[in-house]
Design a protein around this motif. Structure first.
Motif, PDB file in Angstrom:
ATOM      1  N   GLU A  80       8.167   4.690   6.907  1.00  0.00           N
ATOM      2  CA  GLU A  80       7.420   4.064   5.813  1.00  0.00           C
ATOM      3  C   GLU A  80       8.122   4.214   4.464  1.00  0.00           C
ATOM      4  O   GLU A  80       8.013   3.334   3.607  1.00  0.00           O
ATOM      5  CB  GLU A  80       6.007   4.647   5.725  1.00  0.00           C
ATOM      6  N   TYR A 292       0.973   6.052   2.686  1.00  0.00           N
ATOM      7  CA  TYR A 292       0.626   4.634   2.600  1.00  0.00           C
ATOM      8  C   TYR A 292       0.434   4.206   1.142  1.00  0.00           C
ATOM      9  O   TYR A 292       0.764   3.070   0.766  1.00  0.00           O
ATOM     10  CB  TYR A 292      -0.644   4.345   3.397  1.00  0.00           C
ATOM     11  N   ARG A 295       3.817   3.750  -0.365  1.00  0.00           N
ATOM     12  CA  ARG A 295       4.359   2.474   0.116  1.00  0.00           C
ATOM     13  C   ARG A 295       3.745   1.316  -0.665  1.00  0.00           C
ATOM     14  O   ARG A 295       4.429   0.359  -1.042  1.00  0.00           O
ATOM     15  CB  ARG A 295       4.064   2.327   1.604  1.00  0.00           C
TER      16      ARG A 295
END
Length: 331
Positions: A80, A292, A295
């Motif tokens: 990621e 996340y 990201r």
């Protein structure tokens, strides 16, 4: 004139009335009162046992969910953040174990930890603003100009961020800038460290591209709570502006308090558009959400995630990073 005999008779009458009341209460009302007390006690005991059973069931489910997420975390975050460099910022009063757990998952995502910046209480102390201003005026480059509305914390963060992070991918990794710039950056960090304002550990050559701030475990309290929290918001916003994105992570507070750093970011509508927050960093799922969220920052977006006040949802929607280079902000 009222004499002693009258007072004596009055006192005797009062005690006699009390005695009669006690006798009546223990004879006429004894059974109904005891029955009511027993029924109430039985009902409370039953309700308490039910709540304990529900709590045990929820704890069991939570433990199972945590175990599953922890076992699957490497696969969930793999790749990621490949190629990114993350600076970890520890606020005063933050949890070392929380930072270590977050660091492990960030590394599993393919990112490189560029170093750890630990702010001290002295950095946030309102009485020390003069020290911050003095260091900034002494160390800032000639071309570094601050807005007229900037605070001491804004200016200090801008200077520190320029020495630690970048929003230009070409500058990440070992320094490719002039030796003079690298020396100036080192001087900035050493000066702040010598002043007892922060410590820098495990720093690698070159700037980071992303930053994660670990919020204090407990909200600040007292008359300076809002000032201290505002200082942390300024730090998070300043590092976001100089990098490709910043996430503030911690645990959700039980109640909304003025000294809660995560809530303060969420309450500032402008900062919340740029800086992401995660209030479940004390759980395996929250550490995945940190990755996340980073990201998502790379894609130029921000969000407020978790279970506490001001959280919009538990985690970001699936996002493919498509960063747009910017000279002003990382998100």
């Amino acid at each position: 004139m009222i004499d002693f005999r009258y007072h004596l008779v009055s006192i005797v009458a009062i005690f006699l009335a009390l005695a009669v009341g006690i006798v009546l209460g223990t004879t006429l009302l004894q059974d109904p009162a005891l029955d009511l007390a027993k029924r109430t006690s039985d009902e409370l005991t039953s309700a308490n046992n039910g709540l304990r059973a529900d709590l045990d069931a929820l704890r069991g489910r939570e433990a199972g969910n945590d175990a599953f997420i922890a076992a699957r975390t490497p696969q969930m975050v793999a790749g990621e953040l490949t190629g990114q460099r993350v600076l970890l910022i520890e606020a005063p009063g933050s949890s070392t174990s929380m930072r270590e757990a977050a660091q492990q998952v960030i590394e599993q995502s393919g990112a490189d930890i560029a170093g750890r910046l630990t702010l001290t209480e002295k950095f946030l102390d309102p009485a020390g603003k003069g020290v911050l201003d003095g260091l900034v005026n002494q160390l800032k480059p000639a071309n570094m100009v601050f807005p007229a509305t900037s605070t001491s914390y804004d200016r200090a963060t801008t200077l520190l961020a320029s020495a630690l992070v970048t929003n230009d991918p070409a500058q990440a990794g070992p320094p490719s800038t002039a030796a003079a710039t690298a020396t100036a950056n080192a001087t900035v960090l050493e000066s702040f460290e010598t002043g007892g304002l922060l410590t820098v550990e495990d720093k690698k050559d070159g700037p980071a591209t992303l930053a994660v701030m670990i919020a204090p475990e407990k909200p600040f309290e007292g008359e300076t709570a809002e000032t201290l929290t505002s200082a942390l918001v300024a730090v998070a916003d300043g590092f976001d502006a100089a990098s490709k994105g910043t996430v503030v992570a911690g645990a959700a507070a039980n109640t909304a308090l003025p000294g809660d750093a995560i809530a303060a970011v969420r309450d500032d509508s402008e900062v919340a558009k740029r800086v992401s927050t995660v209030d479940t960093a004390d759980m395996p799922v929250g550490r995945v959400v940190i990755v996340y969220s980073l990201r998502e920052q790379l894609a130029g977006r921000a969000g407020q995630y978790g279970i506490g006040k001001g959280a919009s949802t538990a985690l970001p929607a699936s996002t493919t990073p498509t960063p747009t280079p910017s000279a002003q902000s990382g998100s």
